[in-house]
Write a protein that holds these residues in place. Structure first.
Motif, mmCIF file in Angstrom:
data_model
loop_
_atom_site.group_PDB
_atom_site.id
_atom_site.type_symbol
_atom_site.label_atom_id
_atom_site.label_comp_id
_atom_site.label_asym_id
_atom_site.label_seq_id
_atom_site.Cartn_x
_atom_site.Cartn_y
_atom_site.Cartn_z
ATOM 1 N N THR A 214 0.877 -1.171 0.000
ATOM 2 C CA THR A 214 0.000 0.000 0.000
ATOM 3 C C THR A 214 0.910 1.215 0.000
ATOM 4 N N LYS A 215 1.050 1.828 -1.150
ATOM 5 C CA LYS A 215 1.915 2.993 -1.270
ATOM 6 C C LYS A 215 1.545 3.726 -2.555
ATOM 7 N N GLY A 216 1.577 5.038 -2.522
ATOM 8 C CA GLY A 216 1.332 5.827 -3.719
ATOM 9 C C GLY A 216 -0.113 5.818 -4.188
ATOM 10 N N LEU A 217 -1.053 5.661 -3.255
ATOM 11 C CA LEU A 217 -2.460 5.579 -3.645
ATOM 12 C C LEU A 217 -2.961 6.887 -4.239
ATOM 13 N N ASP A 218 -2.552 8.005 -3.662
ATOM 14 C CA ASP A 218 -2.978 9.308 -4.197
ATOM 15 C C ASP A 218 -2.467 9.526 -5.617
ATOM 16 N N GLN A 219 -1.228 9.131 -5.872
ATOM 17 C CA GLN A 219 -0.671 9.284 -7.210
ATOM 18 C C GLN A 219 -1.418 8.393 -8.201
ATOM 19 N N ALA A 220 -1.750 7.183 -7.798
ATOM 20 C CA ALA A 220 -2.497 6.272 -8.673
ATOM 21 C C ALA A 220 -3.875 6.843 -8.981
ATOM 22 N N ALA A 221 -4.553 7.351 -7.967
ATOM 23 C CA ALA A 221 -5.884 7.934 -8.174
ATOM 24 C C ALA A 221 -5.806 9.156 -9.084
ATOM 25 N N ALA A 222 -4.784 9.964 -8.936
ATOM 26 C CA ALA A 222 -4.620 11.152 -9.783
ATOM 27 C C ALA A 222 -4.405 10.759 -11.240
ATOM 28 N N ARG A 223 -3.613 9.714 -11.487
ATOM 29 C CA ARG A 223 -3.403 9.243 -12.860
ATOM 30 C C ARG A 223 -4.710 8.751 -13.464
ATOM 31 N N ILE A 224 -5.495 8.047 -12.665
ATOM 32 C CA ILE A 224 -6.777 7.527 -13.147
ATOM 33 C C ILE A 224 -7.733 8.676 -13.451
ATOM 34 N N GLU A 225 -7.811 9.658 -12.563
ATOM 35 C CA GLU A 225 -8.748 10.773 -12.737
ATOM 36 C C GLU A 225 -8.470 11.568 -14.008
ATOM 37 N N ALA A 226 -7.253 11.491 -14.534
ATOM 38 C CA ALA A 226 -6.922 12.183 -15.779
ATOM 39 C C ALA A 226 -7.758 11.664 -16.949
ATOM 40 N N ILE B 107 -10.373 7.102 0.007
ATOM 41 C CA ILE B 107 -11.798 7.172 -0.323
ATOM 42 C C ILE B 107 -12.395 8.469 0.202
ATOM 43 N N GLU B 108 -12.084 8.796 1.443
ATOM 44 C CA GLU B 108 -12.616 10.018 2.047
ATOM 45 C C GLU B 108 -12.136 11.269 1.295
ATOM 46 N N ASP B 109 -10.855 11.332 0.998
ATOM 47 C CA ASP B 109 -10.274 12.527 0.373
ATOM 48 C C ASP B 109 -10.733 12.722 -1.066
ATOM 49 N N ARG B 110 -10.934 11.653 -1.792
ATOM 50 C CA ARG B 110 -11.229 11.750 -3.220
ATOM 51 C C ARG B 110 -12.715 11.632 -3.556
ATOM 52 N N SER B 111 -13.541 11.303 -2.588
ATOM 53 C CA SER B 111 -14.947 11.021 -2.882
ATOM 54 C C SER B 111 -15.750 12.267 -3.264
ATOM 55 N N LEU B 112 -15.236 13.448 -3.004
ATOM 56 C CA LEU B 112 -15.948 14.658 -3.410
ATOM 57 C C LEU B 112 -15.811 14.920 -4.904
ATOM 58 N N SER B 113 -14.688 14.502 -5.484
ATOM 59 C CA SER B 113 -14.456 14.774 -6.900
ATOM 60 C C SER B 113 -14.739 13.576 -7.801
ATOM 61 N N SER B 114 -14.811 12.371 -7.237
ATOM 62 C CA SER B 114 -15.004 11.158 -8.033
ATOM 63 C C SER B 114 -15.796 10.137 -7.238
ATOM 64 N N ARG B 115 -16.328 9.170 -7.945
ATOM 65 C CA ARG B 115 -16.896 7.992 -7.285
ATOM 66 C C ARG B 115 -15.733 7.026 -7.114
ATOM 67 N N VAL B 116 -15.367 6.787 -5.875
ATOM 68 C CA VAL B 116 -14.158 6.040 -5.570
ATOM 69 C C VAL B 116 -14.486 4.709 -4.919
ATOM 70 N N VAL B 117 -13.828 3.660 -5.425
ATOM 71 C CA VAL B 117 -13.878 2.342 -4.805
ATOM 72 C C VAL B 117 -12.474 2.065 -4.311
#
Length: 74
Positions: free
Chosen positions: A18-30, A55-65
């Motif tokens: 479990t590492k770099g989750l924010d970076q992975a989510a940012a790449r996906i959101e592109a 999930i908490e941090d990104r759920s306002l801008s995306s539907r996150v699983v």
């Protein structure tokens, strides 16, 4: 596919840690998907909390699983 009404889900899986989750989510959101899925291997409570925080941090801008996979630690 979107013109037919299909939703786009883009996912990231890390089978070792479990590492770099924010970076992975940012790449996906592109890709502007309807759903962002991030799966990591959790070995500690801290790893599980990192997935929940994502999930908490990104759920306002995306539907996150978010899924933390791995063996149960007793």
């Amino acid at each position: 596919m979107r013109s037919t009404g299909a939703a786009l889900l883009v996912s990231f899986h890390d089978f070792t840690r479990t590492k770099g989750l924010d970076q992975a989510a940012a790449r996906i959101e592109a890709f502007a998907p309807e759903f962002v899925k991030v799966v990591s291997t959790a070995r500690t409570l801290t790893d599980n909390l990192a997935v929940l925080r994502l999930i908490e941090d990104r759920s306002l801008s995306s539907r996150v699983v978010g899924i933390a996979m791995g063996e149960e630690a007793c």
